[in-house]
Scaffold this motif. Sequence first.
Motif, PDB file in Angstrom:
ATOM      1  N   MET A   1       0.847  -1.182   0.000  1.00  0.00           N
ATOM      2  CA  MET A   1       0.000   0.000   0.000  1.00  0.00           C
ATOM      3  C   MET A   1       0.884   1.235   0.000  1.00  0.00           C
ATOM      4  N   ALA A   2       0.523   2.245  -0.792  1.00  0.00           N
ATOM      5  CA  ALA A   2       1.325   3.453  -0.872  1.00  0.00           C
ATOM      6  C   ALA A   2       1.311   4.183   0.456  1.00  0.00           C
ATOM      7  N   THR A   3       2.441   4.757   0.818  1.00  0.00           N
ATOM      8  CA  THR A   3       2.539   5.529   2.036  1.00  0.00           C
ATOM      9  C   THR A   3       2.020   6.926   1.762  1.00  0.00           C
ATOM     10  N   ASN A   4       1.136   7.425   2.632  1.00  0.00           N
ATOM     11  CA  ASN A   4       0.568   8.747   2.459  1.00  0.00           C
ATOM     12  C   ASN A   4       1.073   9.668   3.549  1.00  0.00           C
ATOM     13  N   TYR A   5       1.525  10.860   3.167  1.00  0.00           N
ATOM     14  CA  TYR A   5       1.987  11.852   4.110  1.00  0.00           C
ATOM     15  C   TYR A   5       1.122  13.095   3.975  1.00  0.00           C
ATOM     16  N   SER A   6       1.063  13.879   5.033  1.00  0.00           N
ATOM     17  CA  SER A   6       0.121  14.989   5.080  1.00  0.00           C
ATOM     18  C   SER A   6       0.521  16.160   4.211  1.00  0.00           C
ATOM     19  N   ARG A   7       1.823  16.376   4.010  1.00  0.00           N
ATOM     20  CA  ARG A   7       2.255  17.546   3.259  1.00  0.00           C
ATOM     21  C   ARG A   7       3.286  17.165   2.197  1.00  0.00           C
ATOM     22  N   PRO A   8       3.194  17.766   1.004  1.00  0.00           N
ATOM     23  CA  PRO A   8       4.175  17.472  -0.047  1.00  0.00           C
ATOM     24  C   PRO A   8       5.607  17.751   0.388  1.00  0.00           C
ATOM     25  N   ARG A   9       5.832  18.807   1.205  1.00  0.00           N
ATOM     26  CA  ARG A   9       7.187  19.125   1.648  1.00  0.00           C
ATOM     27  C   ARG A   9       7.763  17.989   2.479  1.00  0.00           C
ATOM     28  N   THR A  10       6.909  17.339   3.281  1.00  0.00           N
ATOM     29  CA  THR A  10       7.366  16.199   4.085  1.00  0.00           C
ATOM     30  C   THR A  10       7.787  15.055   3.185  1.00  0.00           C
ATOM     31  N   LYS A  11       6.998  14.788   2.148  1.00  0.00           N
ATOM     32  CA  LYS A  11       7.326  13.720   1.207  1.00  0.00           C
ATOM     33  C   LYS A  11       8.664  13.999   0.528  1.00  0.00           C
ATOM     34  N   TRP A  12       8.853  15.224   0.084  1.00  0.00           N
ATOM     35  CA  TRP A  12      10.092  15.559  -0.610  1.00  0.00           C
ATOM     36  C   TRP A  12      11.289  15.450   0.315  1.00  0.00           C
ATOM     37  N   TYR A 202      16.341  -5.910 -15.654  1.00  0.00           N
ATOM     38  CA  TYR A 202      14.921  -5.907 -15.294  1.00  0.00           C
ATOM     39  C   TYR A 202      14.783  -6.529 -13.910  1.00  0.00           C
ATOM     40  N   GLN A 203      14.435  -5.724 -12.921  1.00  0.00           N
ATOM     41  CA  GLN A 203      14.203  -6.213 -11.558  1.00  0.00           C
ATOM     42  C   GLN A 203      12.705  -6.450 -11.396  1.00  0.00           C
ATOM     43  N   HIS A 204      12.300  -7.704 -11.551  1.00  0.00           N
ATOM     44  CA  HIS A 204      10.888  -8.081 -11.533  1.00  0.00           C
ATOM     45  C   HIS A 204      10.418  -8.242 -10.087  1.00  0.00           C
ATOM     46  N   GLN A 205       9.318  -7.585  -9.749  1.00  0.00           N
ATOM     47  CA  GLN A 205       8.739  -7.668  -8.408  1.00  0.00           C
ATOM     48  C   GLN A 205       9.791  -7.374  -7.332  1.00  0.00           C
ATOM     49  N   ALA A 206      10.379  -6.203  -7.392  1.00  0.00           N
ATOM     50  CA  ALA A 206      11.413  -5.830  -6.424  1.00  0.00           C
ATOM     51  C   ALA A 206      10.844  -5.881  -5.010  1.00  0.00           C
ATOM     52  N   SER A 207      11.441  -6.705  -4.156  1.00  0.00           N
ATOM     53  CA  SER A 207      10.899  -6.897  -2.813  1.00  0.00           C
ATOM     54  C   SER A 207      11.913  -6.633  -1.718  1.00  0.00           C
ATOM     55  N   ASP A 208      13.109  -6.195  -2.075  1.00  0.00           N
ATOM     56  CA  ASP A 208      14.061  -5.787  -1.056  1.00  0.00           C
ATOM     57  C   ASP A 208      13.422  -4.669  -0.227  1.00  0.00           C
ATOM     58  N   GLU A 209      13.504  -4.778   1.094  1.00  0.00           N
ATOM     59  CA  GLU A 209      12.804  -3.847   1.969  1.00  0.00           C
ATOM     60  C   GLU A 209      13.273  -2.411   1.775  1.00  0.00           C
ATOM     61  N   ASP A 210      14.577  -2.206   1.620  1.00  0.00           N
ATOM     62  CA  ASP A 210      15.088  -0.852   1.459  1.00  0.00           C
ATOM     63  C   ASP A 210      14.618  -0.235   0.146  1.00  0.00           C
ATOM     64  N   THR A 211      14.608  -1.039  -0.916  1.00  0.00           N
ATOM     65  CA  THR A 211      14.120  -0.541  -2.200  1.00  0.00           C
ATOM     66  C   THR A 211      12.631  -0.236  -2.120  1.00  0.00           C
ATOM     67  N   ALA A 286      -0.024  -2.832  -4.389  1.00  0.00           N
ATOM     68  CA  ALA A 286       0.373  -4.231  -4.222  1.00  0.00           C
ATOM     69  C   ALA A 286       1.855  -4.293  -3.853  1.00  0.00           C
ATOM     70  N   GLN A 287       2.192  -4.981  -2.775  1.00  0.00           N
ATOM     71  CA  GLN A 287       3.567  -5.018  -2.286  1.00  0.00           C
ATOM     72  C   GLN A 287       4.516  -5.675  -3.269  1.00  0.00           C
TER      73      GLN A 287
END
Length: 311
Positions: A1-12, A202-211, A286-287
């Motif tokens: 699920m996409a992470t949602n933040y309250s302000r665009p400046r925080t996301k950046w 081609y990195q298919h279904q990248a699931s490394d946590e940091d990525t 989708a994760q």
Amino acid sequence: MATNYSRPRTKWRILQILFVLFATVAQCREFVDWNSTSPAVKVGTPPSSPTDSPEDLEIYQGDEPPSTGCTPGVQLEPDVAEVYRQLQISDTTDENLMFRWTQHRQRGPGSTQASYGQAGTPDYFARNTPYGTTGAYYENQINPVGGMLLSMYNFGPEYMMHNKGKSGPPPPMKRLSDVLWFQWEDACRVFGVHVNNIRYFYQHQASDEDTQVIMYVVNGMPEQEARPWPGVDYYPDDPGVNGNIGKAFLGSPNGNAVAFFLAQHEALIGKRLTVEKVRYWGDAWAQYDLHLLFYIVEVPEADKSLTPTLS
């Protein structure tokens, strides 16, 4: 699920922090995966390359030969086949299957067949250094004619030891870029193609946590959420948000494996290659349906001074 933040400046700001973090660690890490020409992208110089030989790949075969083949029994995933068609790369619809499927697993203990790394450093392994069982697993599908290296299911030694309770210690040849190089070299030999015909990683279904953290932050940014193929192209040399996202993907564990592959084997490749752009697509909710495609180009002659040369 996409992470949602309250302000665009925080996301950046979070994206900036992530880029600094991954650009810093890009010189020493590699990923554990589930699995118009732009100016050159300057990447960090990787540590000394081990003195690999083809026989060293035997550590991932155990008592059984590696599962390797070019038979019609191995099919591309439907979404992968569609990407290949869009890129005009041969897929399973051709009369002759134009990719080589390779699987290697580190099944048991043994000892090194060559010296690795630089003497006096923690990463140095002398010849005949013993290693244990890790269960490290590498499955990839390679199309030398189309210049495609497709990473499907890759679990490195540290991951398997930490998460699966394997004994170790790991063998020195443990980076994906090392194993992937031998798989690429083998496929090029089978198809009679020069190893420098590299066009895509081609990195298919990248699931490394940091990525995935980077992907989730990008998904939460205005107008940057992952979308179906062809997704969005990010050029690391572009100014502004597009370039910073491209740098973040390139500095991620998934992108770092690409940089190591190109830098460590430059002498055998015979020319200097770099990442022109990173394509990002998938289902943002989708994760395990997020993908990265690294486009590889030769460094323009005028820009070759921007990239390091391994000593």
